[in-house]
Design a protein around this motif. Structure first.
Motif, PDB file in Angstrom:
ATOM      1  N   MET A 231     -29.492 -51.159  -5.697  1.00 48.65           N
ATOM      2  CA  MET A 231     -28.339 -51.462  -4.879  1.00 48.65           C
ATOM      3  C   MET A 231     -28.471 -52.890  -4.350  1.00 48.65           C
ATOM      4  N   ILE A 232     -27.372 -53.608  -4.318  1.00 48.75           N
ATOM      5  CA  ILE A 232     -27.359 -54.991  -3.862  1.00 48.75           C
ATOM      6  C   ILE A 232     -27.579 -55.070  -2.358  1.00 48.75           C
ATOM      7  N   ILE A 233     -26.848 -54.248  -1.625  1.00 50.69           N
ATOM      8  CA  ILE A 233     -26.991 -54.161  -0.174  1.00 50.69           C
ATOM      9  C   ILE A 233     -27.275 -52.699   0.145  1.00 50.69           C
ATOM     10  N   SER A 234     -28.167 -52.474   1.072  1.00 49.68           N
ATOM     11  CA  SER A 234     -28.524 -51.092   1.389  1.00 49.68           C
ATOM     12  C   SER A 234     -27.335 -50.352   2.000  1.00 49.68           C
ATOM     13  N   ILE A 235     -27.347 -49.044   1.843  1.00 45.53           N
ATOM     14  CA  ILE A 235     -26.295 -48.209   2.423  1.00 45.53           C
ATOM     15  C   ILE A 235     -26.291 -48.368   3.936  1.00 45.53           C
ATOM     16  N   ARG A 236     -27.444 -48.489   4.508  1.00 52.22           N
ATOM     17  CA  ARG A 236     -27.539 -48.682   5.961  1.00 52.22           C
ATOM     18  C   ARG A 236     -26.783 -49.939   6.387  1.00 52.22           C
ATOM     19  N   LYS A 237     -26.958 -51.025   5.638  1.00 55.77           N
ATOM     20  CA  LYS A 237     -26.274 -52.285   5.944  1.00 55.77           C
ATOM     21  C   LYS A 237     -24.765 -52.140   5.741  1.00 55.77           C
ATOM     22  N   LEU A 238     -24.350 -51.454   4.682  1.00 52.93           N
ATOM     23  CA  LEU A 238     -22.928 -51.217   4.448  1.00 52.93           C
ATOM     24  C   LEU A 238     -22.300 -50.464   5.626  1.00 52.93           C
ATOM     25  N   LYS A 239     -22.978 -49.402   6.056  1.00 49.06           N
ATOM     26  CA  LYS A 239     -22.476 -48.607   7.181  1.00 49.06           C
ATOM     27  C   LYS A 239     -22.354 -49.464   8.430  1.00 49.06           C
ATOM     28  N   LYS A 240     -23.403 -50.220   8.712  1.00 48.05           N
ATOM     29  CA  LYS A 240     -23.438 -51.051   9.919  1.00 48.05           C
ATOM     30  C   LYS A 240     -22.297 -52.068   9.916  1.00 48.05           C
ATOM     31  N   GLU A 241     -22.105 -52.753   8.805  1.00 43.19           N
ATOM     32  CA  GLU A 241     -21.067 -53.775   8.712  1.00 43.19           C
ATOM     33  C   GLU A 241     -19.670 -53.167   8.795  1.00 43.19           C
ATOM     34  N   LEU A 242     -19.478 -52.025   8.160  1.00 45.61           N
ATOM     35  CA  LEU A 242     -18.176 -51.375   8.198  1.00 45.61           C
ATOM     36  C   LEU A 242     -17.867 -50.845   9.597  1.00 45.61           C
ATOM     37  N   LYS A 243     -18.842 -50.222  10.231  1.00 46.16           N
ATOM     38  CA  LYS A 243     -18.641 -49.647  11.568  1.00 46.16           C
ATOM     39  C   LYS A 243     -18.324 -50.705  12.611  1.00 46.16           C
ATOM     40  N   LYS A 244     -18.826 -51.918  12.414  1.00 45.62           N
ATOM     41  CA  LYS A 244     -18.533 -53.003  13.354  1.00 45.62           C
ATOM     42  C   LYS A 244     -17.037 -53.302  13.409  1.00 45.62           C
ATOM     43  N   ARG A 245     -16.334 -52.967  12.346  1.00 47.85           N
ATOM     44  CA  ARG A 245     -14.918 -53.310  12.251  1.00 47.85           C
ATOM     45  C   ARG A 245     -13.980 -52.136  12.557  1.00 47.85           C
ATOM     46  N   LEU A 246     -14.549 -50.988  12.882  1.00 49.33           N
ATOM     47  CA  LEU A 246     -13.752 -49.786  13.135  1.00 49.33           C
ATOM     48  C   LEU A 246     -13.847 -49.350  14.591  1.00 49.33           C
ATOM     49  N   ARG A 247     -12.884 -48.525  14.969  1.00 49.73           N
ATOM     50  CA  ARG A 247     -12.945 -47.946  16.309  1.00 49.73           C
ATOM     51  C   ARG A 247     -14.152 -47.013  16.399  1.00 49.73           C
ATOM     52  N   THR A 248     -14.730 -46.924  17.573  1.00 50.05           N
ATOM     53  CA  THR A 248     -15.847 -46.025  17.812  1.00 50.05           C
ATOM     54  C   THR A 248     -15.417 -44.592  17.510  1.00 50.05           C
TER      55      THR A 248
ATOM     56  N   THR B 118     -14.926 -43.327  14.505  1.00 49.44           N
ATOM     57  CA  THR B 118     -14.227 -43.181  13.221  1.00 49.44           C
ATOM     58  C   THR B 118     -15.184 -42.582  12.193  1.00 49.44           C
ATOM     59  N   TYR B 119     -14.737 -41.519  11.536  1.00 50.21           N
ATOM     60  CA  TYR B 119     -15.553 -40.880  10.514  1.00 50.21           C
ATOM     61  C   TYR B 119     -15.457 -41.674   9.217  1.00 50.21           C
ATOM     62  N   ILE B 120     -16.602 -41.881   8.591  1.00 52.78           N
ATOM     63  CA  ILE B 120     -16.654 -42.579   7.311  1.00 52.78           C
ATOM     64  C   ILE B 120     -17.260 -41.614   6.293  1.00 52.78           C
ATOM     65  N   SER B 121     -16.507 -41.318   5.267  1.00 54.07           N
ATOM     66  CA  SER B 121     -16.986 -40.420   4.224  1.00 54.07           C
ATOM     67  C   SER B 121     -18.131 -41.093   3.459  1.00 54.07           C
ATOM     68  N   ALA B 122     -19.177 -40.355   3.194  1.00 53.18           N
ATOM     69  CA  ALA B 122     -20.323 -40.885   2.451  1.00 53.18           C
ATOM     70  C   ALA B 122     -19.957 -41.255   1.017  1.00 53.18           C
ATOM     71  N   ASP B 123     -18.838 -40.729   0.532  1.00 52.10           N
ATOM     72  CA  ASP B 123     -18.398 -41.010  -0.837  1.00 52.10           C
ATOM     73  C   ASP B 123     -18.001 -42.468  -1.064  1.00 52.10           C
ATOM     74  N   ILE B 124     -17.713 -43.180   0.009  1.00 54.08           N
ATOM     75  CA  ILE B 124     -17.220 -44.550  -0.174  1.00 54.08           C
ATOM     76  C   ILE B 124     -18.320 -45.537  -0.537  1.00 54.08           C
ATOM     77  N   TYR B 125     -19.544 -45.264  -0.144  1.00 51.52           N
ATOM     78  CA  TYR B 125     -20.620 -46.244  -0.346  1.00 51.52           C
ATOM     79  C   TYR B 125     -20.954 -46.494  -1.815  1.00 51.52           C
ATOM     80  N   PRO B 126     -21.000 -45.470  -2.664  1.00 50.97           N
ATOM     81  CA  PRO B 126     -21.216 -45.756  -4.087  1.00 50.97           C
ATOM     82  C   PRO B 126     -20.075 -46.581  -4.692  1.00 50.97           C
TER      83      PRO B 126
END
Length: 77
Positions: free
Chosen positions: A1-18, A20-28
């Motif tokens: 993986m180019i960027i870790s899933i943890r980093k993807l989650k962190k970066e995406l969550k910074k831009r969403l309302r507290t 907000t549910y994020i489906s695990a299916d989006i990361y792949p």
């Protein structure tokens, strides 16, 4: 993986309302897109480098490749 899933989650969550549910299916899917984008960038770097006749790849080649890709994306829109 180019960027870790943890980093993807962190970066995406910074831009969403507290909360907000994020489906695990989006990361792949995000990873697939990033791999595609990296491949495009690599190919464009090789094209710029080859056309230049230089003996090494420099930041100038990378920046020109990035600019070409960005401009091609804006032309599509």
């Amino acid at each position: 993986m180019i960027i870790s899933i943890r980093k993807l989650k962190k970066e995406l969550k910074k831009r969403l309302r507290t909360g907000t549910y994020i489906s695990a299916d989006i990361y792949p899917i995000m990873d697939k897109y990033m791999r595609f984008s990296l491949n495009e960038l690599n190919l464009e770097i090789v094209n710029i480098y080859t056309e230049s006749g230089d003996r090494k790849i420099t930041t100038i080649h990378v920046e020109k490749a990035m600019l070409n890709l960005l401009l091609s994306k804006t032309e599509e829109e």
